[in-house]
Design a protein around this motif. Structure first.
Motif, PDB file in Angstrom:
ATOM      1  N   LEU A 124      -7.321  -3.767  -2.285  1.00  0.00           N
ATOM      2  CA  LEU A 124      -6.098  -4.745  -2.031  1.00  0.00           C
ATOM      3  C   LEU A 124      -6.450  -6.205  -0.787  1.00  0.00           C
ATOM      4  CD1 LEU A 124      -3.582  -2.157  -0.884  1.00  0.00           C
ATOM      5  CD2 LEU A 124      -2.798  -3.430  -2.757  1.00  0.00           C
ATOM      6  N   GLU A 125      -7.207  -5.687  -0.495  1.00  0.00           N
ATOM      7  CA  GLU A 125      -8.371  -6.629   0.844  1.00  0.00           C
ATOM      8  C   GLU A 125      -8.994  -7.508  -0.476  1.00  0.00           C
ATOM      9  OE1 GLU A 125     -10.199  -4.324   3.177  1.00  0.00           O
ATOM     10  OE2 GLU A 125      -8.215  -3.615   4.437  1.00  0.00           O
ATOM     11  N   SER A 126      -9.659  -7.060  -1.594  1.00  0.00           N
ATOM     12  CA  SER A 126     -10.674  -8.068  -1.985  1.00  0.00           C
ATOM     13  C   SER A 126     -10.695  -8.152  -3.569  1.00  0.00           C
ATOM     14  CB  SER A 126     -12.295  -7.437  -1.873  1.00  0.00           C
ATOM     15  OG  SER A 126     -12.454  -6.581  -1.912  1.00  0.00           O
ATOM     16  N   ARG A 127     -11.726  -9.464  -3.689  1.00  0.00           N
ATOM     17  CA  ARG A 127     -11.136  -9.652  -5.536  1.00  0.00           C
ATOM     18  C   ARG A 127     -12.204  -9.550  -5.758  1.00  0.00           C
ATOM     19  NH1 ARG A 127      -6.539 -10.645  -6.298  1.00  0.00           N
ATOM     20  NH2 ARG A 127      -5.366 -11.669  -5.156  1.00  0.00           N
ATOM     21  N   CYS A 128     -12.049  -7.736  -6.302  1.00  0.00           N
ATOM     22  CA  CYS A 128     -13.505  -7.463  -7.096  1.00  0.00           C
ATOM     23  C   CYS A 128     -13.111  -7.248  -8.223  1.00  0.00           C
ATOM     24  CB  CYS A 128     -14.220  -5.728  -6.645  1.00  0.00           C
ATOM     25  SG  CYS A 128     -14.366  -5.450  -5.245  1.00  0.00           S
ATOM     26  N   SER A 129     -14.606  -7.659  -9.193  1.00  0.00           N
ATOM     27  CA  SER A 129     -13.843  -8.278 -10.314  1.00  0.00           C
ATOM     28  C   SER A 129     -14.807  -6.919 -10.977  1.00  0.00           C
ATOM     29  CB  SER A 129     -14.684  -8.887 -10.867  1.00  0.00           C
ATOM     30  OG  SER A 129     -15.718  -9.138 -10.798  1.00  0.00           O
ATOM     31  N   SER A 130     -14.980  -5.478 -10.754  1.00  0.00           N
ATOM     32  CA  SER A 130     -15.532  -4.772 -11.667  1.00  0.00           C
ATOM     33  C   SER A 130     -16.125  -3.495 -10.647  1.00  0.00           C
ATOM     34  CB  SER A 130     -17.216  -4.734 -11.801  1.00  0.00           C
ATOM     35  OG  SER A 130     -18.072  -5.155 -10.917  1.00  0.00           O
ATOM     36  N   LYS A 168       1.099  -1.482   0.028  1.00  0.00           N
ATOM     37  CA  LYS A 168      -0.351   0.269  -0.080  1.00  0.00           C
ATOM     38  C   LYS A 168       0.301   1.024  -0.203  1.00  0.00           C
ATOM     39  CE  LYS A 168      -4.255   2.145   2.435  1.00  0.00           C
ATOM     40  NZ  LYS A 168      -4.609   2.049   3.894  1.00  0.00           N
ATOM     41  N   GLU A 169       1.627   1.547   0.539  1.00  0.00           N
ATOM     42  CA  GLU A 169       3.443   2.446   0.796  1.00  0.00           C
ATOM     43  C   GLU A 169       2.865   2.499  -0.429  1.00  0.00           C
ATOM     44  OE1 GLU A 169       5.847   2.353   3.551  1.00  0.00           O
ATOM     45  OE2 GLU A 169       4.748   1.493   5.292  1.00  0.00           O
ATOM     46  N   GLN A 170       3.889   1.633  -1.429  1.00  0.00           N
ATOM     47  CA  GLN A 170       5.040   1.721  -2.544  1.00  0.00           C
ATOM     48  C   GLN A 170       3.446   2.259  -3.912  1.00  0.00           C
ATOM     49  OE1 GLN A 170       5.753  -1.961  -3.160  1.00  0.00           O
ATOM     50  NE2 GLN A 170       8.000  -1.705  -2.578  1.00  0.00           N
TER      51      GLN A 170
END
Length: 85
Positions: A31-37, A5-7
């Motif tokens: 970053l936490e979930s695999r959202c597809s849209s 996240k920092e990068q």
């Protein structure tokens, strides 16, 4: 804050993007979930902060795409039944 996240935040800043509270929340969701849209990201974000609009989500995805963090691809598949006709 995670190193990843920092990068990403550093790269966004270097690209001229302001890092707001809403953008941090969106980055956490991405970053936490695999959202597809974008709609899925928006749905998750609106549960946490109802002031986040769908346009904010699209702008964030565009910014992440510009720095090479995410890639949006539209995938079209032909069903086998259609090719046999």
């Amino acid at each position: 804050m995670s190193r990843e996240k920092e990068q990403i935040i550093d790269r966004l800043k270097a690209n001229g993007c302001r890092i707001t509270k809403q953008r941090r929340e969106l980055l956490d969701i991405i970053l936490e979930s695999r959202c597809s849209s974008c709609k899925e990201i928006y749905y998750q974000a609106s549960k946490k902060d109802d002031s986040i609009g769908i346009a904010t989500v699209y702008r964030m995805i565009n910014a992440l795409e510009e720095i090479g963090v995410v890639s949006r691809r539209i995938v079209y598949e032909v069903s086998p039944e259609e090719t046999e006709k």
